[in-house]
Design a protein around this motif. Structure first.
Motif, PDB file in Angstrom:
ATOM      1  N   THR A   4      37.052  37.451  41.915  1.00 15.82           N
ATOM      2  CA  THR A   4      36.728  36.025  41.932  1.00 15.82           C
ATOM      3  C   THR A   4      38.024  35.266  41.679  1.00 15.82           C
ATOM      4  O   THR A   4      38.752  35.583  40.742  1.00 15.82           O
ATOM      5  N   LEU A  18      38.380  25.053  42.752  1.00 18.65           N
ATOM      6  CA  LEU A  18      37.972  25.856  43.906  1.00 18.65           C
ATOM      7  C   LEU A  18      37.587  27.239  43.405  1.00 18.65           C
ATOM      8  O   LEU A  18      38.293  27.808  42.570  1.00 18.65           O
ATOM      9  N   VAL A  19      36.488  27.770  43.895  1.00 14.68           N
ATOM     10  CA  VAL A  19      36.039  29.096  43.456  1.00 14.68           C
ATOM     11  C   VAL A  19      35.603  29.912  44.647  1.00 14.68           C
ATOM     12  O   VAL A  19      34.908  29.391  45.529  1.00 14.68           O
ATOM     13  N   MET A  20      35.988  31.163  44.682  1.00 17.78           N
ATOM     14  CA  MET A  20      35.460  32.046  45.713  1.00 17.78           C
ATOM     15  C   MET A  20      35.465  33.489  45.238  1.00 17.78           C
ATOM     16  O   MET A  20      36.211  33.860  44.345  1.00 17.78           O
ATOM     17  N   VAL A  21      34.555  34.273  45.805  1.00 13.14           N
ATOM     18  CA  VAL A  21      34.440  35.674  45.427  1.00 13.14           C
ATOM     19  C   VAL A  21      34.378  36.514  46.683  1.00 13.14           C
ATOM     20  O   VAL A  21      33.824  36.098  47.699  1.00 13.14           O
ATOM     21  N   ASP A  22      34.980  37.685  46.632  1.00 12.27           N
ATOM     22  CA  ASP A  22      34.968  38.596  47.763  1.00 12.27           C
ATOM     23  C   ASP A  22      34.874  40.021  47.236  1.00 12.27           C
ATOM     24  O   ASP A  22      35.565  40.371  46.278  1.00 12.27           O
ATOM     25  N   LEU A  23      34.027  40.796  47.854  1.00 12.94           N
ATOM     26  CA  LEU A  23      33.806  42.177  47.418  1.00 12.94           C
ATOM     27  C   LEU A  23      34.249  43.134  48.512  1.00 12.94           C
ATOM     28  O   LEU A  23      33.908  42.956  49.680  1.00 12.94           O
ATOM     29  N   LEU A  32      39.903  31.489  41.196  1.00 14.10           N
ATOM     30  CA  LEU A  32      39.784  30.057  40.957  1.00 14.10           C
ATOM     31  C   LEU A  32      41.096  29.379  41.282  1.00 14.10           C
ATOM     32  O   LEU A  32      42.170  29.944  41.043  1.00 14.10           O
ATOM     33  N   SER A  54      35.518  43.700  43.305  1.00 12.51           N
ATOM     34  CA  SER A  54      35.138  42.323  43.602  1.00 12.51           C
ATOM     35  C   SER A  54      36.051  41.393  42.816  1.00 12.51           C
ATOM     36  O   SER A  54      36.164  41.507  41.605  1.00 12.51           O
ATOM     37  N   PHE A 112      39.522  36.992  38.435  1.00 11.54           N
ATOM     38  CA  PHE A 112      38.628  37.810  37.623  1.00 11.54           C
ATOM     39  C   PHE A 112      38.235  39.018  38.456  1.00 11.54           C
ATOM     40  O   PHE A 112      37.780  38.858  39.582  1.00 11.54           O
ATOM     41  N   THR A 143      35.693  28.031  50.131  1.00 14.57           N
ATOM     42  CA  THR A 143      35.470  28.180  48.688  1.00 14.57           C
ATOM     43  C   THR A 143      34.466  27.115  48.268  1.00 14.57           C
ATOM     44  O   THR A 143      34.206  26.168  49.016  1.00 14.57           O
ATOM     45  N   ALA A 144      33.907  27.279  47.092  1.00 12.73           N
ATOM     46  CA  ALA A 144      33.139  26.191  46.498  1.00 12.73           C
ATOM     47  C   ALA A 144      34.119  25.196  45.891  1.00 12.73           C
ATOM     48  O   ALA A 144      35.248  25.548  45.542  1.00 12.73           O
ATOM     49  N   ASN A 188      27.443  42.036  51.422  1.00 13.16           N
ATOM     50  CA  ASN A 188      27.907  43.215  52.137  1.00 13.16           C
ATOM     51  C   ASN A 188      26.780  44.238  52.206  1.00 13.16           C
ATOM     52  O   ASN A 188      26.015  44.376  51.256  1.00 13.16           O
ATOM     53  N   ALA A 214      36.171  42.530  38.971  1.00 17.58           N
ATOM     54  CA  ALA A 214      35.084  43.447  38.619  1.00 17.58           C
ATOM     55  C   ALA A 214      35.205  44.694  39.479  1.00 17.58           C
ATOM     56  O   ALA A 214      35.309  44.586  40.702  1.00 17.58           O
ATOM     57  N   ASP A 254      29.232  36.615  48.287  1.00 18.58           N
ATOM     58  CA  ASP A 254      29.701  37.494  49.357  1.00 18.58           C
ATOM     59  C   ASP A 254      28.678  38.607  49.549  1.00 18.58           C
ATOM     60  O   ASP A 254      28.388  39.359  48.622  1.00 18.58           O
TER      61      ASP A 254
END
Lengths: 308, 308
Positions: free
Chosen positions: B137, B43-48, B139, B135, B88, A29-30, A126, B90, A124
């Motif tokens: 996100t 901490l932040v992360m995103v996955d689609l 936190l 997707s 979050f 993660t960031a 894809n 989407a 991410d």
């Protein structure tokens, strides 16, 4: 991994280290850190753009789509009078369009991020056989006394917009400047009762800060600024309706007391255009359009809707 | 807007107010606030996830896809030894599948969010003619002494995993339990040098905490725990290769000193399985697989790749 196309890995190389981003692209993660003097609150929003729904290529280019994917988020941060900080980009890239397409998309995001001092801190990538989908999550911080919500408008407040409306879909929706500077400047200058950005069209969006709060509004047709993108050869009434309904304006709509409205008109913040378009009323759930000849009609919410 | 299908509006009604979420769904952005005693870092992360690429329906159901969309993010927060806080969402919803499909997707996200005490604080709903794209996100906040990065492994460290590997694509990839509790418990128990979650397969992911840091690794084939989802009638070697390469395990991989590794084996945190699979070496960029008969072979990164 060297043989894997990774838009995010490319971002990592393109993005300068930034205060506040303790760990950027490349870990699970960031890790973001707020500064000592920062408002401890974080603003977060996500927006997804899908090919064939929000844009088509052509006439849009991948670069402009990338730009827009970030710009719509910046517009939402602007509508909180916030300062954008970091963005996270999730994409589904069409395999058939190849790598150059992906690079253009990335360049469009990257350029606007630089312009608004936003750090691309994760994402991410894809690749698939479907159309282009790009979803950007933007984090930011409130400025001044805090975020400006949708909920503070009062009957008698003036309704103002930061620019002319309508005709955006002929191209401006891809190239607009998010009103981040205007949002912050207005927040620093007057007491904003409510602030929102115009994405679906004034006729629809005005309801968020009036009807949804238990009030109504009157919009004066003659005062709605019509953008030069609306064809000039249309009848005047029709041009006004286009300004009210077309959507994708990405200007700000604000509610302020009449006194503060006067003050803004006489000395607007530098670089910020302002147009008074109407007022908040105590007519619950009623938005009226007032024509110069005195005619009043209900202003129906047109603008864009997602439907099955 | 009453006549607009809005998964996000439904979330708003389904989600209880939560400390830390000052403004949730319904304004231009969410407003999050960290608690007085919280680590100030986010901490932040995103996955689609895209239909046809990450899943197909059937055999997956929309409910399981929703679950997985959040679960993969939880797994990344787990890999920082973090505590998830807000999500979050989407989505691009296929018009033809209709509203019941969207509701199932939402239910899958919502149920897992409740289970992990995650607040659904915002999102963006879109309906289109393409396949399903979702997707998420996420936190969160670090726990203990802070986030556990990929970068701290040292030669001589033990490499351990939190569960058996392989065969996930037969169904487990939709139903796995993200190792959030294990990540936090391990971080509270020993000094973790590096921590990562296994998404692409051990043969590929081990490189992130070894080769990418200038070191190498040796994996002992006989010690790699093979999941019962890997067909039992395969030859033993082949079963091991499946465990190393299949991917989508979503177990944690950790590097700890030999002393800490011993300590973990003799008294593992409650509810946390641990298997030693090898060690970090000083052979730059070399990952070797050691068979019980003494044979050594280079362990190539297989697992999943995105390619044009």
């Amino acid at each position: 991994v060297a043989d894997e196309f990774d838009i995010i890995e490319r971002l990592r190389k393109a993005v300068a280290p930034r205060a506040g981003v303790e760990v950027g692209i490349g870990d699970d993660t960031a890790v973001l850190r707020s500064g000592i003097d920062d408002d401890p609150r974080t603003l977060v929003m996500v927006d997804l753009l899908a090919e064939g729904t929000h844009f088509t290529i052509p006439p849009a280019t991948p670069r402009l789509v990338g730009r827009k994917a970030l710009a719509v988020n910046l517009s939402d941060i602007a509508a909180m009078a916030g300062r954008p900080e970091s963005a996270f980009v999730a994409v589904a890239l069409p395999r058939a369009r190849g790598e150059a397409f992906a690079e253009e998309l990335l360049a469009g995001i990257h350029e606007l991020a630089e312009e608004f001092d936003v750090c691309l801190a994760g994402g991410d990538t894809n690749i698939w056989d479907g159309p282009l989908v790009v979803s950007v999550t933007l984090l930011g911080r409130p400025t001044g006394s805090g975020p400006v919500l949708r909920s503070g408008a009062q009957p008698g407040d003036w309704l103002m917009v930061t620019g002319p409306l309508g005709g955006s879909l002929s191209g401006r929706h891809l190239t607009f400047t998010p009103r981040v500077a205007a949002g912050q400047a207005l927040h620093a200058t007057v007491e904003l009762h409510a602030l929102i950005d115009l994405s679906d069209g004034l006729s629809r969006d005005v309801r968020h800060i009036t009807c949804e709060q238990g009030y109504g509004a009157v919009i004066e047709a003659a005062m709605v600024p019509v953008h030069s993108d609306v064809p000039r050869d249309l009848p005047a009434d029709e041009r006004t309706r286009r300004a009210l309904n077309d959507g994708e304006d990405f200007e700000l709509l604000l509610a302020v007391s009449a006194e503060e409205g006067q003050r803004l008109l006489s000395s607007p913040p530098v670089g910020c255009s302002l147009f008074t378009v109407g007022a908040v009323t105590d007519s619950t759930d009623r938005v009226e359009l007032l024509w110069p000849d005195g005619r009043r009609e209900p202003l129906e919410p047109h603008g864009y809707e997602h439907r099955f």
